[in-house]
Design a protein around this motif. Structure first.
Motif: not given
Length: 128
Positions: A32-33, A36-37, A39-40, A88, A92
Motif C-alpha cells: 500500500m505504501i 501511494l508513492s 506503484k504496487r 512514511r 501512516f
C-alpha cells in the motif's frame, strides 16, 4: 547499513519467520505504501535476517517518469526524493502492531537498473 545481495533464490535456511508474526498484513502495508508513492510492486518478498531484522525486496516498482530520470542520469536526486516517501511506512500505518517489537530504524535503497527496492526494518530490542 551494508547490504550484499547474492543468489536470486527465494528464502533460505536463515529465513525463519518469527512464530508470533503474520507476514500477510506486513506485506499488504508495504504494498500500500508503494502504491501511494509509486506503484504496487510486481513482487514483494520478506526475508527475516533475525527476529528483529526484516529485509523487504520489492520488484518492478518504478513508474515511467522515474525510468526516464534514470536514463537521464538523475540517480542521486531520484534517490533523495524517494527516500522520505518510503519512510512514511511508520507514519501512516501502524506497522508496529504486526511486528513483535516497534520499528527502531528503517533503511531504504534501490537498484534502479534492475527496478528493485530494498528496505531493512530494524526492530527495537527488548530490554532484559
Amino acid at each position: 547499513m551494508l547490504l550484499a545481495v547474492g543468489d536470486k533464490g527465494k528464502g533460505g535456511s536463515g529465513n525463519t519467520i518469527p512464530p508470533d508474526i503474520n507476514e500477510e498484513p506486513i506485506k499488504e502495508i508495504i504494498e500500500m505504501i508503494s502504491a501511494l508513492s509509486q506503484k504496487r510492486p510486481e513482487e514483494t518478498d520478506l526475508f527475516w535476517l533475525s527476529s528483529s531484522i526484516l529485509l523487504i525486496r520489492r520488484t518492478e516498482i518504478l513508474v515511467d517518469i522515474e525510468k526516464q530520470l534514470i536514463k537521464n542520469g538523475v540517480l542521486e536526486e531520484l534517490r533523495m526524493a524517494k527516500r522520505p516517501l518510503e519512510y512514511r511506512i511508520t507514519q501512516f500505518f501502524n506497522l508496529d502492531y504486526f511486528l513483535s517489537h516497534p520499528v527502531g530504524e528503517i533503511f531504504v535503497d534501490w537498484d534502479f537498473n534492475q527496478d528493485i527496492s530494498y528496505m531493512v526494518l530494524m526492530m527495537e530490542r527488548q530490554k532484559p
